[in-house]
Write a protein that holds these residues in place. Structure first.
Motif, PDB file in Angstrom:
ATOM      1  N   SER A 148     -52.026 -22.028  14.345  1.00 31.35           N
ATOM      2  CA  SER A 148     -51.765 -23.377  14.857  1.00 31.35           C
ATOM      3  C   SER A 148     -50.314 -23.804  14.626  1.00 31.35           C
ATOM      4  CB  SER A 148     -52.706 -24.380  14.192  1.00 31.35           C
ATOM      5  OG  SER A 148     -54.055 -24.036  14.439  1.00 31.35           O
ATOM      6  N   PRO A 149     -49.790 -24.688  15.502  1.00 34.79           N
ATOM      7  CA  PRO A 149     -48.389 -25.114  15.365  1.00 34.79           C
ATOM      8  C   PRO A 149     -48.130 -26.046  14.185  1.00 34.79           C
ATOM      9  CG  PRO A 149     -49.430 -26.255  17.200  1.00 34.79           C
ATOM     10  CD  PRO A 149     -50.403 -25.210  16.746  1.00 34.79           C
ATOM     11  N   CYS A 150     -49.118 -26.892  13.831  1.00 35.28           N
ATOM     12  CA  CYS A 150     -48.871 -27.866  12.768  1.00 35.28           C
ATOM     13  C   CYS A 150     -50.178 -28.435  12.241  1.00 35.28           C
ATOM     14  CB  CYS A 150     -47.971 -28.998  13.278  1.00 35.28           C
ATOM     15  SG  CYS A 150     -48.696 -29.934  14.643  1.00 35.28           S
ATOM     16  N   ILE A 151     -50.057 -29.213  11.163  1.00 32.55           N
ATOM     17  CA  ILE A 151     -51.223 -29.865  10.571  1.00 32.55           C
ATOM     18  C   ILE A 151     -50.746 -31.056   9.756  1.00 32.55           C
ATOM     19  CG2 ILE A 151     -51.153 -28.446   8.478  1.00 32.55           C
ATOM     20  CD1 ILE A 151     -54.177 -28.560   8.379  1.00 32.55           C
ATOM     21  N   LEU A 152     -51.584 -32.100   9.691  1.00 33.91           N
ATOM     22  CA  LEU A 152     -51.321 -33.236   8.810  1.00 33.91           C
ATOM     23  C   LEU A 152     -52.101 -33.047   7.519  1.00 33.91           C
ATOM     24  CD1 LEU A 152     -51.465 -36.436  11.073  1.00 33.91           C
ATOM     25  CD2 LEU A 152     -49.459 -35.515   9.904  1.00 33.91           C
ATOM     26  N   VAL A 153     -51.430 -33.245   6.390  1.00 36.92           N
ATOM     27  CA  VAL A 153     -52.102 -33.109   5.100  1.00 36.92           C
ATOM     28  C   VAL A 153     -51.854 -34.350   4.261  1.00 36.92           C
ATOM     29  CG1 VAL A 153     -51.935 -30.604   5.134  1.00 36.92           C
ATOM     30  CG2 VAL A 153     -50.123 -31.929   4.037  1.00 36.92           C
ATOM     31  N   ASN A 154     -52.728 -34.570   3.299  1.00 39.35           N
ATOM     32  CA  ASN A 154     -52.613 -35.725   2.411  1.00 39.35           C
ATOM     33  C   ASN A 154     -51.657 -35.433   1.267  1.00 39.35           C
ATOM     34  OD1 ASN A 154     -54.151 -37.759   3.502  1.00 39.35           O
ATOM     35  ND2 ASN A 154     -55.461 -37.971   1.716  1.00 39.35           N
ATOM     36  N   SER A 155     -50.840 -36.417   0.911  1.00 39.80           N
ATOM     37  CA  SER A 155     -49.984 -36.269  -0.262  1.00 39.80           C
ATOM     38  C   SER A 155     -50.847 -36.355  -1.511  1.00 39.80           C
ATOM     39  CB  SER A 155     -48.901 -37.340  -0.279  1.00 39.80           C
ATOM     40  OG  SER A 155     -49.478 -38.618  -0.348  1.00 39.80           O
ATOM     41  N   PRO A 156     -50.401 -35.774  -2.637  1.00 38.01           N
ATOM     42  CA  PRO A 156     -51.236 -35.730  -3.846  1.00 38.01           C
ATOM     43  C   PRO A 156     -51.687 -37.099  -4.354  1.00 38.01           C
ATOM     44  CG  PRO A 156     -49.363 -34.245  -4.047  1.00 38.01           C
ATOM     45  CD  PRO A 156     -49.139 -35.038  -2.785  1.00 38.01           C
ATOM     46  N   ASN A 157     -50.874 -38.126  -4.171  1.00 32.87           N
ATOM     47  CA  ASN A 157     -51.201 -39.447  -4.719  1.00 32.87           C
ATOM     48  C   ASN A 157     -51.928 -40.357  -3.730  1.00 32.87           C
ATOM     49  OD1 ASN A 157     -49.895 -38.799  -7.171  1.00 32.87           O
ATOM     50  ND2 ASN A 157     -47.903 -39.358  -6.297  1.00 32.87           N
ATOM     51  N   ALA A 158     -52.204 -39.857  -2.538  1.00 32.57           N
ATOM     52  CA  ALA A 158     -52.839 -40.683  -1.504  1.00 32.57           C
ATOM     53  C   ALA A 158     -54.348 -40.755  -1.724  1.00 32.57           C
ATOM     54  CB  ALA A 158     -52.535 -40.110  -0.128  1.00 32.57           C
ATOM     55  N   PRO A 159     -55.003 -41.785  -1.169  1.00 32.75           N
ATOM     56  CA  PRO A 159     -56.472 -41.836  -1.218  1.00 32.75           C
ATOM     57  C   PRO A 159     -57.062 -40.621  -0.517  1.00 32.75           C
ATOM     58  CG  PRO A 159     -55.551 -43.926  -0.471  1.00 32.75           C
ATOM     59  CD  PRO A 159     -54.423 -42.949  -0.476  1.00 32.75           C
ATOM     60  N   SER A 160     -58.250 -40.232  -0.911  1.00 34.32           N
ATOM     61  CA  SER A 160     -58.864 -39.049  -0.323  1.00 34.32           C
ATOM     62  C   SER A 160     -59.112 -39.245   1.169  1.00 34.32           C
ATOM     63  CB  SER A 160     -60.193 -38.747  -1.014  1.00 34.32           C
ATOM     64  OG  SER A 160     -61.119 -39.787  -0.801  1.00 34.32           O
ATOM     65  N   MET A 161     -59.057 -38.136   1.922  1.00 35.41           N
ATOM     66  CA  MET A 161     -59.283 -38.189   3.360  1.00 35.41           C
ATOM     67  C   MET A 161     -60.698 -38.647   3.673  1.00 35.41           C
ATOM     68  SD  MET A 161     -57.307 -34.954   5.070  1.00 35.41           S
ATOM     69  CE  MET A 161     -55.542 -35.038   5.381  1.00 35.41           C
ATOM     70  N   GLN A 162     -61.665 -38.256   2.827  1.00 34.03           N
ATOM     71  CA  GLN A 162     -63.037 -38.661   3.105  1.00 34.03           C
ATOM     72  C   GLN A 162     -63.211 -40.172   3.013  1.00 34.03           C
ATOM     73  OE1 GLN A 162     -62.118 -36.300   0.900  1.00 34.03           O
ATOM     74  NE2 GLN A 162     -63.302 -36.371  -0.987  1.00 34.03           N
ATOM     75  N   LEU A 163     -62.494 -40.795   2.067  1.00 36.29           N
ATOM     76  CA  LEU A 163     -62.571 -42.247   1.936  1.00 36.29           C
ATOM     77  C   LEU A 163     -61.975 -42.914   3.166  1.00 36.29           C
ATOM     78  CD1 LEU A 163     -63.124 -44.807   0.345  1.00 36.29           C
ATOM     79  CD2 LEU A 163     -60.910 -44.523  -0.784  1.00 36.29           C
ATOM     80  N   GLU A 164     -60.845 -42.434   3.641  1.00 36.79           N
ATOM     81  CA  GLU A 164     -60.219 -43.019   4.822  1.00 36.79           C
ATOM     82  C   GLU A 164     -61.098 -42.838   6.054  1.00 36.79           C
ATOM     83  OE1 GLU A 164     -56.256 -41.655   5.367  1.00 36.79           O
ATOM     84  OE2 GLU A 164     -55.490 -42.647   3.576  1.00 36.79           O
ATOM     85  N   ARG A 165     -61.721 -41.674   6.176  1.00 42.02           N
ATOM     86  CA  ARG A 165     -62.573 -41.423   7.346  1.00 42.02           C
ATOM     87  C   ARG A 165     -63.809 -42.299   7.328  1.00 42.02           C
ATOM     88  NH1 ARG A 165     -62.002 -34.793   7.767  1.00 42.02           N
ATOM     89  NH2 ARG A 165     -59.853 -34.811   8.508  1.00 42.02           N
ATOM     90  N   MET A 166     -64.386 -42.520   6.159  1.00 41.03           N
ATOM     91  CA  MET A 166     -65.544 -43.407   6.066  1.00 41.03           C
ATOM     92  C   MET A 166     -65.155 -44.834   6.430  1.00 41.03           C
ATOM     93  SD  MET A 166     -67.870 -42.211   2.832  1.00 41.03           S
ATOM     94  CE  MET A 166     -69.132 -43.391   3.297  1.00 41.03           C
ATOM     95  N   MET A 167     -63.951 -45.256   6.055  1.00 39.02           N
ATOM     96  CA  MET A 167     -63.497 -46.607   6.391  1.00 39.02           C
ATOM     97  C   MET A 167     -63.291 -46.745   7.893  1.00 39.02           C
ATOM     98  SD  MET A 167     -60.828 -47.289   3.241  1.00 39.02           S
ATOM     99  CE  MET A 167     -60.388 -48.949   3.782  1.00 39.02           C
ATOM    100  N   ARG A 168     -62.789 -45.679   8.531  1.00 38.34           N
ATOM    101  CA  ARG A 168     -62.627 -45.721   9.989  1.00 38.34           C
ATOM    102  C   ARG A 168     -63.987 -45.803  10.680  1.00 38.34           C
ATOM    103  NH1 ARG A 168     -59.007 -41.133   9.260  1.00 38.34           N
ATOM    104  NH2 ARG A 168     -56.889 -41.906   8.962  1.00 38.34           N
ATOM    105  N   MET A 169     -64.962 -45.043  10.159  1.00 45.08           N
ATOM    106  CA  MET A 169     -66.299 -45.060  10.751  1.00 45.08           C
ATOM    107  C   MET A 169     -66.928 -46.446  10.660  1.00 45.08           C
ATOM    108  SD  MET A 169     -67.883 -41.431   9.485  1.00 45.08           S
ATOM    109  CE  MET A 169     -69.435 -41.769  10.275  1.00 45.08           C
ATOM    110  N   GLN A 170     -66.558 -47.181   9.616  1.00 39.66           N
ATOM    111  CA  GLN A 170     -67.084 -48.534   9.428  1.00 39.66           C
ATOM    112  C   GLN A 170     -66.214 -49.586  10.104  1.00 39.66           C
ATOM    113  OE1 GLN A 170     -67.277 -48.855   5.185  1.00 39.66           O
ATOM    114  NE2 GLN A 170     -68.810 -47.246   4.973  1.00 39.66           N
ATOM    115  N   ASN A 171     -65.200 -49.104  10.854  1.00 39.08           N
ATOM    116  CA  ASN A 171     -64.279 -49.999  11.587  1.00 39.08           C
ATOM    117  C   ASN A 171     -63.541 -50.960  10.661  1.00 39.08           C
ATOM    118  OD1 ASN A 171     -64.907 -48.981  14.193  1.00 39.08           O
ATOM    119  ND2 ASN A 171     -66.811 -50.136  14.149  1.00 39.08           N
ATOM    120  N   GLN A 172     -63.273 -50.521   9.468  1.00 40.72           N
ATOM    121  CA  GLN A 172     -62.558 -51.372   8.526  1.00 40.72           C
ATOM    122  C   GLN A 172     -61.064 -51.300   8.798  1.00 40.72           C
ATOM    123  OE1 GLN A 172     -63.465 -50.927   4.416  1.00 40.72           O
ATOM    124  NE2 GLN A 172     -65.654 -50.675   4.747  1.00 40.72           N
TER     125      GLN A 172
END
Length: 328
Positions: free
Chosen positions: A231-255
């Motif tokens: 693949s050409p590229c990818i987005l990754v989380n920085s070490p100090n950022a909130p977990s990706m699963q938490l952000e995805r759950m918030m998006r699913m809840q339209n927060q």
């Protein structure tokens, strides 16, 4: 033989509410109204006995009748996952009952964490996992490319509760959980691959600088990836950022939330990135290069499910298509 109380919460935790049974005891102390059971050492002892019998039963079923256990798992898996963050006394026993899809099991099959640990490479110290909407979308995750190349097993979290559960669990039997998209994850390279990568990385240095300037504060950083194969590229989380699963759950809840800025990793061995390196070398101020750079990032944002600027993306895609048609 008198029914004293239904659904006694002192005897069975809430996450096991799908289990039905009767407790018959002559030693239960009652309050004056006889409508509730008083909490005392006898209740604690009965609870411990019931919990032990339940875990013994599930473990025996998982070992001797895996198909029956899978039927129970498919029906009540969220009850098990719900219990992990709230359970302290029986957390490890409950965690051992969790089941997941895996990169080393067929699509319709599951594995548990003990089986995963048994198959781990000798030098592996972490349990790797990837999040996605379903099995197929995780299979296409570019972050898996290096793991597949090195034959490292990855757990597939296809249920939104999987990531939430593991986020609270953190580790199992001394093995820490690590998302494949973690920015600071390190996988050893073979010597011949390392030499090629170092050469390509040097050639892409100027493009990395260009992309940082082009993106500005949209992302935290741009760097050359050591995990990508095709693949050409990818987005990754920085070490100090909130977990990706938490952000995805918030998006699913339209927060509404200010999500953390990601790190864009580019693959200098990919044909598209090589062409962008060439264009930047020949004509650093190329308008086409800027269009490609913007679309490169937006493609990854679309994959994350966090895109809001769709009205600017469609015209840009049309522009790229028109340019490709001219060169066809």
């Amino acid at each position: 033989k008198i029914l004293i109380q239904k659904a006694c919460k002192d005897l069975l935790p809430e996450y096991f509410r799908f289990i039905k049974g009767v407790v018959d005891s002559e030693d239960l102390p009652l309050n004056i109204s006889r409508e509730t059971i008083q909490s005392n050492a006898t209740i604690v002892k009965i609870r411990k006995y019931i919990m032990k019998k339940i875990f013994d039963h599930f473990n025996k079923m998982k070992k001797d009748d895996s198909q029956q256990y899978l039927r129970i798992w498919k029906s009540f898996q969220r009850n098990f996952k719900e219990g992990v963050p709230n359970e302290w006394e029986y957390r490890e026993q409950l965690t051992s009952l969790l089941m997941f899809h895996s990169s080393k099991t067929p699509k319709e099959e599951y594995t548990d964490l003990d089986q995963y640990i048994e198959r781990m490479e000798e030098e592996q110290i972490e349990i790797y996992y990837a999040l996605g909407n379903d099995y197929d979308s995780i299979e296409r995750n570019p972050a898996l490319e290096a793991f597949k190349k090195k034959d490292l097993e990855v757990l597939y979290f296809v249920d939104p509760m999987d990531g939430w559960t593991i986020d609270h669990l953190q580790q199992y039997k001394g093995k820490m959980f690590r998302p494949v998209e973690a920015a600071d994850i390190k996988l050893d390279e073979e010597e011949k691959d390392k030499e090629v990568h170092e050469k390509e990385e040097k050639e892409a240095e100027n493009l990395v600088t260009y992309l940082k300037t082009t993106y500005g504060d949209k992302i935290e950083d741009v760097r050359v990836s050591k995990r990508l194969v095709d693949s050409p590229c990818i987005l990754v989380n920085s070490p100090n950022a909130p977990s990706m699963q938490l952000e995805r759950m918030m998006r699913m809840q339209n927060q509404k939330a200010d999500f953390s800025k990601k790190i864009l990793e580019i693959n200098p061995g990919n044909d598209l990135i090589k062409e962008m390196v060439r264009i930047h070398k020949d004509k650093p101020d190329s308008g086409n290069l800027k269009v490609l750079a913007q679309q490169l990032l937006d493609n990854m944002i679309i994959r994350e499910g966090a895109l809001e600027d769709i009205e600017n993306i469609i015209p840009r895609i049309h522009e790229i298509m028109a340019q490709a048609a001219k060169n066809a």
